[in-house]
Design an enzyme around this catalytic site. Structure first.
Site, PDB file in Angstrom:
ATOM      1  N   ARG A   8       0.891  -1.171   0.000  1.00  0.00           N
ATOM      2  CA  ARG A   8       0.000   0.000   0.000  1.00  0.00           C
ATOM      3  C   ARG A   8       0.918   1.207   0.000  1.00  0.00           C
ATOM      4  O   ARG A   8       1.732   1.394   0.909  1.00  0.00           O
ATOM      5  CB  ARG A   8      -0.907   0.015   1.226  1.00  0.00           C
ATOM      6  CG  ARG A   8      -1.607   1.350   1.406  1.00  0.00           C
ATOM      7  CD  ARG A   8      -2.736   1.327   2.394  1.00  0.00           C
ATOM      8  NE  ARG A   8      -3.873   0.595   1.891  1.00  0.00           N
ATOM      9  CZ  ARG A   8      -5.116   0.718   2.365  1.00  0.00           C
ATOM     10  NH1 ARG A   8      -5.378   1.561   3.346  1.00  0.00           N
ATOM     11  NH2 ARG A   8      -6.105   0.017   1.860  1.00  0.00           N
ATOM     12  N   HIS A  65      -7.214   0.387  -6.627  1.00  0.00           N
ATOM     13  CA  HIS A  65      -7.504  -0.399  -5.418  1.00  0.00           C
ATOM     14  C   HIS A  65      -8.217  -1.691  -5.863  1.00  0.00           C
ATOM     15  O   HIS A  65      -9.395  -1.902  -5.582  1.00  0.00           O
ATOM     16  CB  HIS A  65      -8.364   0.437  -4.457  1.00  0.00           C
ATOM     17  CG  HIS A  65      -8.360  -0.054  -3.047  1.00  0.00           C
ATOM     18  ND1 HIS A  65      -7.631  -1.159  -2.625  1.00  0.00           N
ATOM     19  CD2 HIS A  65      -9.020   0.395  -1.930  1.00  0.00           C
ATOM     20  CE1 HIS A  65      -7.834  -1.337  -1.330  1.00  0.00           C
ATOM     21  NE2 HIS A  65      -8.670  -0.414  -0.888  1.00  0.00           N
ATOM     22  N   GLN A  76     -10.129  -4.123  -3.390  1.00  0.00           N
ATOM     23  CA  GLN A  76     -11.397  -3.546  -2.936  1.00  0.00           C
ATOM     24  C   GLN A  76     -12.508  -3.847  -3.948  1.00  0.00           C
ATOM     25  O   GLN A  76     -13.590  -4.305  -3.582  1.00  0.00           O
ATOM     26  CB  GLN A  76     -11.246  -2.027  -2.771  1.00  0.00           C
ATOM     27  CG  GLN A  76     -12.526  -1.331  -2.360  1.00  0.00           C
ATOM     28  CD  GLN A  76     -12.990  -1.760  -0.982  1.00  0.00           C
ATOM     29  OE1 GLN A  76     -12.227  -1.708  -0.035  1.00  0.00           O
ATOM     30  NE2 GLN A  76     -14.241  -2.201  -0.859  1.00  0.00           N
ATOM     31  N   ASP A  95     -17.156   6.964  -2.226  1.00  0.00           N
ATOM     32  CA  ASP A  95     -15.920   6.887  -1.429  1.00  0.00           C
ATOM     33  C   ASP A  95     -15.654   8.311  -0.929  1.00  0.00           C
ATOM     34  O   ASP A  95     -16.294   9.274  -1.387  1.00  0.00           O
ATOM     35  CB  ASP A  95     -14.774   6.357  -2.325  1.00  0.00           C
ATOM     36  CG  ASP A  95     -13.457   6.175  -1.576  1.00  0.00           C
ATOM     37  OD1 ASP A  95     -13.463   6.183  -0.325  1.00  0.00           O
ATOM     38  OD2 ASP A  95     -12.408   6.032  -2.247  1.00  0.00           O
ATOM     39  N   CYS A 152     -16.437   1.743   0.192  1.00  0.00           N
ATOM     40  CA  CYS A 152     -15.284   0.898   0.559  1.00  0.00           C
ATOM     41  C   CYS A 152     -14.898   1.055   2.016  1.00  0.00           C
ATOM     42  O   CYS A 152     -14.215   0.192   2.557  1.00  0.00           O
ATOM     43  CB  CYS A 152     -14.111   1.208  -0.358  1.00  0.00           C
ATOM     44  SG  CYS A 152     -13.605   2.931  -0.312  1.00  0.00           S
ATOM     45  N   ARG A 208     -13.710  -8.622   1.711  1.00  0.00           N
ATOM     46  CA  ARG A 208     -12.270  -8.402   1.469  1.00  0.00           C
ATOM     47  C   ARG A 208     -11.498  -9.651   1.894  1.00  0.00           C
ATOM     48  O   ARG A 208     -10.609 -10.116   1.191  1.00  0.00           O
ATOM     49  CB  ARG A 208     -11.761  -7.194   2.287  1.00  0.00           C
ATOM     50  CG  ARG A 208     -12.360  -5.838   1.915  1.00  0.00           C
ATOM     51  CD  ARG A 208     -11.892  -5.365   0.549  1.00  0.00           C
ATOM     52  NE  ARG A 208     -10.450  -5.336   0.429  1.00  0.00           N
ATOM     53  CZ  ARG A 208      -9.660  -4.327   0.811  1.00  0.00           C
ATOM     54  NH1 ARG A 208     -10.183  -3.230   1.288  1.00  0.00           N
ATOM     55  NH2 ARG A 208      -8.344  -4.396   0.663  1.00  0.00           N
TER      56      ARG A 208
HETATM   57  N1  NVA Z   1      -9.894   6.571  -1.837  1.00  0.00           N
HETATM   58  C1  NVA Z   1      -9.557   6.234  -0.475  1.00  0.00           C
HETATM   59  C2  NVA Z   1      -9.813   4.793  -0.221  1.00  0.00           C
HETATM   60  C3  NVA Z   1      -9.534   4.332   1.186  1.00  0.00           C
HETATM   61  C4  NVA Z   1      -9.766   2.865   1.363  1.00  0.00           C
HETATM   62  C5  NVA Z   1      -8.100   6.594  -0.202  1.00  0.00           C
HETATM   63  O1  NVA Z   1      -7.276   6.359  -1.082  1.00  0.00           O
HETATM   64  O2  NVA Z   1      -7.805   7.121   0.864  1.00  0.00           O
HETATM   65  N1   CP Z   2     -11.335  -0.062   2.203  1.00  0.00           N
HETATM   66  C1   CP Z   2     -10.068  -0.109   2.656  1.00  0.00           C
HETATM   67  O1   CP Z   2      -9.124  -0.376   1.919  1.00  0.00           O
HETATM   68  O2   CP Z   2      -9.943   0.148   3.985  1.00  0.00           O
HETATM   69  P1   CP Z   2      -8.588   0.330   4.795  1.00  0.00           P
HETATM   70  O3   CP Z   2      -7.999   1.656   4.397  1.00  0.00           O
HETATM   71  O4   CP Z   2      -9.033   0.312   6.241  1.00  0.00           O
HETATM   72  O5   CP Z   2      -7.660  -0.790   4.464  1.00  0.00           O
END
Ligand code: NVA
Ligand code: CP
Length: 304
Positions: free
Chosen positions: A103, A130, A133, A222, A262, A290
């Site tokens: 990540r 992602h 997800q 989101d 998500c 997930r």
């Molecule tokens: N679009 C959000 C998703 C978090 C799971 C982010 O990147 O922070």
């Molecule tokens: N939806 C998702 O990826 O959540 P986290 O940021 O908690 O991993």
């Protein structure tokens, strides 16, 4: 099948459907007294350069359930935070672990890691994509009776990493996706172009949330401000005013429509408390899935 899962376009339609079927099988087996452990003795290195609850915990639990082990690597406690080159980290981790989850911020970092790693690299979220997800989202939509090749999905809000993965899923599977976003916040044009070459889906960008939501089978949203964009928070809150899934918008959708997010959610911004807690919300099934779909991903990508 490709070595890595960095984006939805790394999968064919058949591979997506097969992962979802396999995720459903793992879900059914959850309570089984005779666990199946195909990844006994395997290790998953997980690099997290951003916060996470769902992704981190679901991958770690998935590895444990499959008989393996996961290691959480944060930049503060590893040489990654002190500037060790990504390609060196990739080569070293490949000598210990059987796969790597990353990540991070720039999608290119995940691409660079995957190019140097000899083991599979799985994207646990980048600024660009992602995919895990959206695999869980598709599994959830399927469970709720939606036809993954024909459904109508409305994505309301920011054309971010999750939206990009939805654009790719629409073109790989062939469903209809309408993204309602303010001007300047569209999904990545390069993603739209590349996914468009697969071209089975019908992807449209519109401005009015109601236009996207009309007769939709799935309403998705989101956060307006993703991780790494915190400095733009105030500007974004102003730009996205009105891009909220509320009861009125839900009434525009099909009578059997479900609402997805998500998570984590900002109640009162992109979604109301009433809708996320309401009978059409599938958000906690999504979060649960997930785990199941990632068990399928790990089983499929890790050599055993
Ligand atoms: N679009 C959000 C998703 C978090 C799971 C982010 O990147 O922070
Ligand atoms: N939806 C998702 O990826 O959540 P986290 O940021 O908690 O991993």
């Amino acid at each position: 099948m490709k070595k890595d899962l960095l984006r939805i376009l790394d999968l064919s339609d058949r591979e997506i459907l097969s992962l979802i079927r396999s995720g459903a099988t793992w879900k059914r087996r959850g309570g089984s007294r005779r666990p199946i452990r195909p990844l006994t003795g395997k290790s998953l290195a997980m690099i997290f350069q951003k916060a996470s609850t769902r992704t981190r915990v679901s991958f770690e639990v998935a590895m444990t359930r499959l008989g393996g082990h996961a290691l959480f690597l944060s930049p503060q406690d590893t040489q990654i935070g002190r500037g060790e080159p990504v390609r060196d980290t990739a080569r070293v981790l490949s000598r210990y672990a059987d796969a790597v989850v990353i990540r991070t911020f720039a999608h290119e970092t995940a691409v660079e890691l995957a190019a140097a790693a000899t083991v599979p690299v799985i994207n646990g979220l980048t600024d660009g994509h992602h995919p895990c997800q959206v695999l869980a989202d598709l599994m959830t939509a399927g469970e709720r009776g939606k036809d993954l090749r024909k459904m109508r999905v409305a994505f309301i809000g920011d054309g971010n990493n999750v939206a990009n993965s939805w654009v790719e899923a629409a073109h790989v599977l062939g469903f209809d996706l309408r993204v309602a976003c303010p001007k300047g916040y569209e999904p990545d044009p390069a993603v739209i172009e590349e996914a468009g070459k697969v071209g089975r889906g019908n992807v449209r960008i519109v401005r009015a949330p109601a236009e996207a939501a009309r007769n939709a089978d799935v309403l998705y949203t989101d956060v307006w401000t993703s991780m790494g964009q915190e400095a733009e928070g105030r500007k974004r809150r102003a730009s996205f005013k009105g891009y909220c899934i509320d009861a009125a918008l839900l009434r525009q959708a099909d009578r059997g429509a479900i609402v997805m997010h998500c998570l984590p959610a900002h109640r009162g911004e992109e979604i109301t408390d009433e809708v996320i807690e309401g009978p059409r919300s599938a958000v906690f099934d999504e979060a649960e899935n997930r785990l199941h779909v990632q068990m399928a991903v790990l089983e499929r990508f890790i050599q055993h």
